[in-house]
Design an enzyme around this catalytic site. Structure first.
Site: not given
Ligand SMILES: NC(=O)c1ccc[n+]([C@@H]2O[C@H](COP(=O)([O-])OP(=O)(O)OC[C@H]3O[C@@H](n4cnc5c(N)ncnc54)[C@H](O)[C@@H]3O)[C@@H](O)[C@H]2O)c1
Length: 322
Positions: A115, A139, A143
């Site tokens: 991130s 958070y 990362k």
């Molecule tokens: N959305 C953004 O703008 C953004 C920006 C930077 C980084 N990220 C990173 O990208 C990744 C995905 O983000 P997103 O927005 O799709 O999030 P999201 O919450 O929609 O997806 C994360 C998924 O991981 C699953 N999960 C969490 N912990 C788990 C575990 N212990 N075992 C199994 N499954 C588990 C959740 O059920 C969910 O389906 C994350 O790592 C987030 O930190 C997202």
């Protein structure tokens, strides 16, 4: 076969579609704590938690995994300030379970969802990957630490990684099959669009006194399908022998909160009640990616404009399926 942890989540589910389009088979591992089973439109699905080492081993025994794309994590910055233990435990300890299972089963390639939060409050815009990493919340720290863990695992065990530092993911599948469905929702575009639909009473604009053109924060919004395609490019890079690296994924263009709000209003053609409130602690005024390195290494660049980001999201929110 590609293992996609968190494939039932927002970015993971869009990546499953891009993987299938590129001819890859996938298996999603997700505990559905935030994800949706209905979002997994391609590949196999295993309902399990990364904390469950037995389930992980069983998955690696069952499927011939070539590489891993690791999305599963907790991602609420505010919550991470109140309960850092939750973030270190899921994003680090459970992530280590995954790396150790990879070691046990001889899988040596991983793409990691990092991130722009690793940069903290940046002093250089656009932000290059070489910028100092000083996260300002647990958070972002989780990362940053996981990126460092990946570097150590490469030295000790030869696991190759690409850490992809996303900026603000937004938008939805242009065919309307899947889209963003977070509960709670904290991202600007879905919040504005849900307010337009009457699902929220108003949208709050946090901080109007920043040193930006109109006083509101600037962010770099990147379409989720552009992100998804970057994962496919990173995967073929690693599978063809590419070296470990960390890459920003953004558009290189910033938009203020007011600009995004006005764009949404133009697209929805509906009144959107809003209220200006004070700034949120820890919100940097401007986060914009330098995208040169991703373009050079992956030969990838984003295609979708802000208007396309908002219109695909608007289409999704009007017909939301989950
Ligand atoms: N959305 C953004 O703008 C953004 C920006 C930077 C980084 N990220 C990173 O990208 C990744 C995905 O983000 P997103 O927005 O799709 O999030 P999201 O919450 O929609 O997806 C994360 C998924 O991981 C699953 N999960 C969490 N912990 C788990 C575990 N212990 N075992 C199994 N499954 C588990 C959740 O059920 C969910 O389906 C994350 O790592 C987030 O930190 C997202």
């Amino acid at each position: 076969m590609i293992l996609v942890t968190g494939g039932a989540g927002y970015i993971g589910s869009h990546t499953l579609l891009s993987l299938a389009d590129a001819g890859y088979e996938s298996v999603t591992l997700d505990n559905l704590c935030y994800g949706h089973r209905a979002a997994v439109l391609k590949g196999h699905f295993v309902h399990a938690d990364l904390a469950d080492e037995t389930a992980l081993s069983h998955l690696f025994e069952t499927f011939p995994i070539e590489a891993v794309i690791h999305f599963a994590a907790f991602c609420y910055v505010g919550e991470s300030m109140e309960a850092p233990e939750k973030y270190f435990s899921n994003n680090l300890v459970n992530g280590l379970n995954l790396l150790n299972a990879m070691l046990n089963f001889g899988v040596d390639k991983i793409i990691f969802s990092s991130s722009c939060a690793v940069y903290g409050d940046p002093f250089e815009i656009p932000i290059p990957e070489s910028h100092v990493k000083s996260p300002i919340n647990p958070y972002g720290l989780s990362k940053h630490f996981f990126e460092e863990i990946l570097a150590s695992y490469e030295v000790a065990h030869g696991i190759k990684h690409v850490s992809l530092r996303y900026f603000n993911a937004a938008g939805a599948d242009p065919q309307g099959r899947i889209g963003e469905s977070h509960e709670p929702e904290t991202h600007l575009i879905p919040l504005v669009l849900q307010t337009a639909l009457g699902l929220r009473p108003e949208i709050q604009i946090f901080g109007t006194d920043y040193s930006t053109a109109d006083g509101t924060c600037i962010r770099d919004y990147i379409h989720v399908c552009d992100l998804a395609n970057a994962h496919v490019s990173a995967l073929s890079y690693l599978l063809s022998g590419g070296q470990s690296t960390s890459l920003n994924l953004g558009t290189g263009k910033g938009h203020t909160v007011r600009e995004v709000f006005e764009h949404c209003q133009q697209i929805c053609q509906l009144p959107i009640p809003y209220r200006e409130v004070g700034p949120r602690p820890g919100d940097p005024p401007e986060l914009v990616a330098s995208g040169d390195k991703a373009e050079e290494i992956l030969n990838w660049s984003p295609h979708y404009t802000l208007t396309e980001i908002i219109s695909t999201a608007w289409n999704w929110h009007q017909n939301q399926k989950f």
